[in-house]
Design a protein around this motif. Structure first.
Motif, PDB file in Angstrom:
ATOM      1  N   GLY A 193      -0.333  22.044  24.188  1.00 28.83           N
ATOM      2  CA  GLY A 193      -1.571  21.436  23.706  1.00 28.83           C
ATOM      3  C   GLY A 193      -1.728  21.305  22.207  1.00 28.83           C
ATOM      4  N   LEU A 194      -0.682  21.617  21.424  1.00 30.52           N
ATOM      5  CA  LEU A 194      -0.802  21.516  19.969  1.00 30.52           C
ATOM      6  C   LEU A 194      -1.074  20.090  19.511  1.00 30.52           C
ATOM      7  N   TRP A 195      -0.605  19.110  20.265  1.00 27.41           N
ATOM      8  CA  TRP A 195      -0.756  17.707  19.895  1.00 27.41           C
ATOM      9  C   TRP A 195      -2.223  17.281  19.833  1.00 27.41           C
ATOM     10  N   GLN A 196      -3.102  18.001  20.519  1.00 29.76           N
ATOM     11  CA  GLN A 196      -4.506  17.591  20.569  1.00 29.76           C
ATOM     12  C   GLN A 196      -5.210  17.757  19.223  1.00 29.76           C
ATOM     13  N   ASN A 197      -4.630  18.510  18.306  1.00 28.97           N
ATOM     14  CA  ASN A 197      -5.235  18.714  16.982  1.00 28.97           C
ATOM     15  C   ASN A 197      -4.524  17.922  15.885  1.00 28.97           C
ATOM     16  N   MET A 198      -3.689  16.944  16.264  1.00 32.52           N
ATOM     17  CA  MET A 198      -2.941  16.165  15.283  1.00 32.52           C
ATOM     18  C   MET A 198      -3.528  14.761  15.157  1.00 32.52           C
ATOM     19  N   ARG A 199      -3.206  14.067  14.020  1.00 36.11           N
ATOM     20  CA  ARG A 199      -3.512  12.665  13.838  1.00 36.11           C
ATOM     21  C   ARG A 199      -2.660  12.143  12.677  1.00 36.11           C
ATOM     22  N   VAL A 200      -2.396  10.839  12.663  1.00 42.22           N
ATOM     23  CA  VAL A 200      -1.525  10.276  11.630  1.00 42.22           C
ATOM     24  C   VAL A 200      -2.303   9.499  10.566  1.00 42.22           C
ATOM     25  N   ILE A 201      -3.541   9.083  10.863  1.00 42.31           N
ATOM     26  CA  ILE A 201      -4.315   8.316   9.895  1.00 42.31           C
ATOM     27  C   ILE A 201      -5.101   9.270   9.010  1.00 42.31           C
ATOM     28  N   GLU A 202      -5.591   8.730   7.879  1.00 41.56           N
ATOM     29  CA  GLU A 202      -6.347   9.557   6.942  1.00 41.56           C
ATOM     30  C   GLU A 202      -7.651   9.998   7.593  1.00 41.56           C
ATOM     31  N   ALA A 203      -7.980  11.277   7.406  1.00 43.12           N
ATOM     32  CA  ALA A 203      -9.166  11.850   8.050  1.00 43.12           C
ATOM     33  C   ALA A 203     -10.452  11.297   7.472  1.00 43.12           C
ATOM     34  N   ALA A 260       3.239  10.571  24.895  1.00 38.68           N
ATOM     35  CA  ALA A 260       1.988  11.262  24.577  1.00 38.68           C
ATOM     36  C   ALA A 260       2.100  12.024  23.259  1.00 38.68           C
ATOM     37  N   LEU A 261       3.200  12.733  23.067  1.00 38.14           N
ATOM     38  CA  LEU A 261       3.398  13.496  21.829  1.00 38.14           C
ATOM     39  C   LEU A 261       3.474  12.579  20.617  1.00 38.14           C
ATOM     40  N   LYS A 262       4.174  11.460  20.742  1.00 34.27           N
ATOM     41  CA  LYS A 262       4.274  10.519  19.629  1.00 34.27           C
ATOM     42  C   LYS A 262       2.930   9.871  19.332  1.00 34.27           C
ATOM     43  N   GLY A 263       2.136   9.594  20.348  1.00 37.62           N
ATOM     44  CA  GLY A 263       0.827   8.982  20.142  1.00 37.62           C
ATOM     45  C   GLY A 263      -0.112   9.851  19.340  1.00 37.62           C
ATOM     46  N   ALA A 264       0.097  11.172  19.410  1.00 35.85           N
ATOM     47  CA  ALA A 264      -0.737  12.090  18.634  1.00 35.85           C
ATOM     48  C   ALA A 264      -0.160  12.355  17.246  1.00 35.85           C
ATOM     49  N   GLY A 265       1.148  12.201  17.084  1.00 31.15           N
ATOM     50  CA  GLY A 265       1.789  12.470  15.792  1.00 31.15           C
ATOM     51  C   GLY A 265       2.758  13.638  15.815  1.00 31.15           C
ATOM     52  N   ASP A 266       3.077  14.161  17.014  1.00 31.42           N
ATOM     53  CA  ASP A 266       3.982  15.314  17.124  1.00 31.42           C
ATOM     54  C   ASP A 266       5.438  14.832  17.146  1.00 31.42           C
ATOM     55  N   ASP A 302       0.868  -1.179   0.000  1.00 25.24           N
ATOM     56  CA  ASP A 302       0.000   0.000   0.000  1.00 25.24           C
ATOM     57  C   ASP A 302       0.904   1.228   0.000  1.00 25.24           C
ATOM     58  N   GLY A 303       1.136   1.785  -1.197  1.00 20.01           N
ATOM     59  CA  GLY A 303       2.083   2.878  -1.320  1.00 20.01           C
ATOM     60  C   GLY A 303       1.708   4.097  -0.499  1.00 20.01           C
ATOM     61  N   GLY A 304       0.425   4.452  -0.492  1.00 13.24           N
ATOM     62  CA  GLY A 304      -0.001   5.626   0.260  1.00 13.24           C
ATOM     63  C   GLY A 304       0.184   5.442   1.753  1.00 13.24           C
ATOM     64  N   LEU A 305      -0.195   4.263   2.251  1.00 13.61           N
ATOM     65  CA  LEU A 305      -0.041   3.994   3.678  1.00 13.61           C
ATOM     66  C   LEU A 305       1.435   3.902   4.059  1.00 13.61           C
ATOM     67  N   MET A 306       2.230   3.284   3.195  1.00 16.74           N
ATOM     68  CA  MET A 306       3.672   3.189   3.476  1.00 16.74           C
ATOM     69  C   MET A 306       4.306   4.577   3.521  1.00 16.74           C
ATOM     70  N   ARG A 307       3.937   5.449   2.614  1.00 15.24           N
ATOM     71  CA  ARG A 307       4.504   6.810   2.629  1.00 15.24           C
ATOM     72  C   ARG A 307       4.109   7.543   3.915  1.00 15.24           C
ATOM     73  N   ARG A 308       2.863   7.375   4.321  1.00 12.84           N
ATOM     74  CA  ARG A 308       2.419   8.041   5.548  1.00 12.84           C
ATOM     75  C   ARG A 308       3.131   7.445   6.763  1.00 12.84           C
ATOM     76  N   MET A 309       3.321   6.130   6.745  1.00 14.19           N
ATOM     77  CA  MET A 309       4.005   5.494   7.859  1.00 14.19           C
ATOM     78  C   MET A 309       5.459   5.949   7.939  1.00 14.19           C
ATOM     79  N   LEU A 310       6.113   6.063   6.789  1.00 15.20           N
ATOM     80  CA  LEU A 310       7.497   6.531   6.787  1.00 15.20           C
ATOM     81  C   LEU A 310       7.584   8.009   7.166  1.00 15.20           C
ATOM     82  N   ARG A 311       6.568   8.769   6.798  1.00 16.59           N
ATOM     83  CA  ARG A 311       6.562  10.197   7.141  1.00 16.59           C
ATOM     84  C   ARG A 311       6.641  10.391   8.663  1.00 16.59           C
ATOM     85  N   TYR A 312       5.950   9.529   9.399  1.00 13.23           N
ATOM     86  CA  TYR A 312       5.981   9.626  10.855  1.00 13.23           C
ATOM     87  C   TYR A 312       7.001   8.675  11.472  1.00 13.23           C
TER      88      TYR A 312
END
Length: 462
Positions: free
Chosen positions: A447-457, A385-391, A232-242
């Motif tokens: 609190g910036l981490w509260q508005n982040m996410r790593v999966i597709e919206a 906590a920061l990593k769990g949100a995507g920061d 899954d190229g899109g998922l792999m790119r997103r996974m590598l991005r984070y």
């Protein structure tokens, strides 16, 4: 505190997710601790070689482990969002990355001698370092793959299977250490090579057990762990991005302590052996906190995926209370019971003067560990906590600047140019950990981490 016990993401839920991970990471520490206890009783050169070679091996693995560990966050956020069929796809992208990692890590066998020649350690210590490092790197791919498969359970908050599998690996390692290091029965006396082979055998067992536990028909039906094996190229790119920043962050964290140990090795064998022993004791107390960091990352990821960041706030504060209570007790033990802890590393093969010197240094060095223990716990919880949100980008750059500016440059300047000694080196590491704890606390509080996410919206729930 009583109300927090039973609330969602309160103490009870954090402990339910975190305690099995604490045991799991504790077993990893136990494997290395066991290696070093047996080797300390085998010879001074063996224990002097075990930590530099072991850390160098782990340093080579940690980047890849950091990347695939981010599968945990993807699984947690997909579960929180109800997109269960995406869990299997996330897992398989991590598996593909792990296979490529295994090939690269095995190739490090051929560069072992130049690596340890650069360190400038005693020739006999260097020879043993090369042996230990080569065997560990040949089995390193199993560690990365097992880390990937464990995320299938830890990301869903089901951490008991992770604990049981890792306990099985530790249970195999302990008797193998004794048999292969000392030579028992039909087995020859292998010394440090036996310790490395015992560790690799336990890691392969862990991988096989995870594979059997993950790829079942029931899991395939619910999470597509077999059916979603397509690239899954899109998922792999997103996974590598984070994941790539996560790998860099983990690599830099271990690089600090690798560089630290190699610099201590330039001061003498007594200083290196005492540092190795103290770091082995510290690892036994510190690794469980990595389990709590993964637990809070999982709970924050699930809360973010569900669109309820307030649950992540509650999970973080609950985890912090538990972590500080634990590390506070550990710090007291380091201050008031240092000789009792160091007794485990008493060697019958070393002369009395060497033993007395290592004991004297060990008592002093455990006081440094006691100073930074609470800040270490704080850094791990807030970083989780920061990593769990995507920061993860902030975490990576903070680690990079702190690594260069507070450890590598000051140690090179102080040791190579100014001739400063062991306590200066330990002071640099202590300052580094304290600063990380304070900086991650500041970032989390914004609190910036509260508005982040790593999966597709737009991912629809299954």
């Amino acid at each position: 505190m009583l109300r927090r016990w039973s609330q969602p993401n309160g103490y009870r839920q954090v402990l339910a997710v975190g305690l099995p991970l604490v045991v799991s990471f504790g077993t990893t520490s136990l494997i290395h601790f066991t290696d070093r206890v047996f080797l300390a009783n085998y010879s001074v050169n063996a224990i002097a070689a075990a930590l530099p070679a072991g850390i160098a091996s782990f340093l080579s693995i940690c980047f890849f482990m950091g990347v695939v560990s981010y599968v945990n966050v993807f699984v947690a956020q997909y579960v929180g969002a109800g997109a269960f069929q995406r869990v299997g796809a996330s897992l398989w992208q991590g598996i593909y990355f792990s296979l490529a990692s295994a090939l690269f890590l095995a190739s490090l066998y051929f560069v072992a001698e130049p690596i340890f020649a650069f360190a400038g350690h005693h020739p006999e210590v260097m020879r043993l370092e090369v042996i230990y490092f080569r065997i560990l790197t040949l089995g390193a791919g199993a560690v990365v793959m097992a880390t990937t498969l464990s995320c299938f359970f830890s990301g869903r908050g089901l951490t008991r299977p992770v604990m049981l599998v890792n306990l099985a690996g530790a249970a195999l390692n302990i008797p193998l250490d004794y048999i292969l290091i000392n030579g028992v029965g039909w087995f020859p006396e292998m010394g440090i090579a036996g310790a490395a082979l015992a560790t690799v055998a336990s890691q392969v067992l862990v991988l096989l057990l995870f594979a059997l536990a993950v790829f079942t028909r029931g899991h395939d039906r619910c999470f597509a762990v077999r059916r979603a094996r397509a690239w899954d190229g899109g998922l792999m790119r997103r996974m590598l991005r984070y994941g790539l920043p996560g790998g860099v962050q983990f690599f830099l964290d271990i690089l600090v302590f690798t560089f630290f140990v190699f610099m201590v090795g330039r001061l003498g064998r007594a200083e290196l052996a005492a540092t190795n022993i103290v770091m082995a004791i510290n690892t036994l107390s510190f690794m469980p906190m990595i389990g709590m960091s993964v637990a809070v990352s999982t709970l924050v990821g699930q809360a973010i995926g569900a669109g309820k960041p307030s649950g992540g706030v509650r999970a973080t504060s609950s985890t912090l209370h538990i972590a500080l209570a634990y590390m506070g007790l550990v710090a007291l033990a380091f201050v008031f019971l240092p000789r009792e802890l160091l007794y485990f590393f008493h060697s019958e093969h070393a002369d009395a003067a060497s033993q007395a010197r290592m004991l004297e240094l060990g008592v002093e060095l455990l006081r440094f560990v006691a100073v930074y223990s609470l800040f270490d716990a704080m850094a791990l919880v807030y970083m989780g906590a920061l990593k769990g949100a995507g920061d993860i980008m902030f975490v990576m750059w903070t680690m990079a600047l702190a690594c260069l500016g507070m450890v590598i440059a000051p140690m090179l300047l102080g040791v190579e140019l100014l001739g400063l000694g062991l306590y200066y080196i330990w002071g640099c590491v202590t300052f580094y950990v304290v600063v990380l704890g304070l900086v991650f606390r500041w970032r989390y509080g914004r609190g910036l981490w509260q508005n982040m996410r790593v999966i597709e919206a737009t991912g629809a729930a299954d």
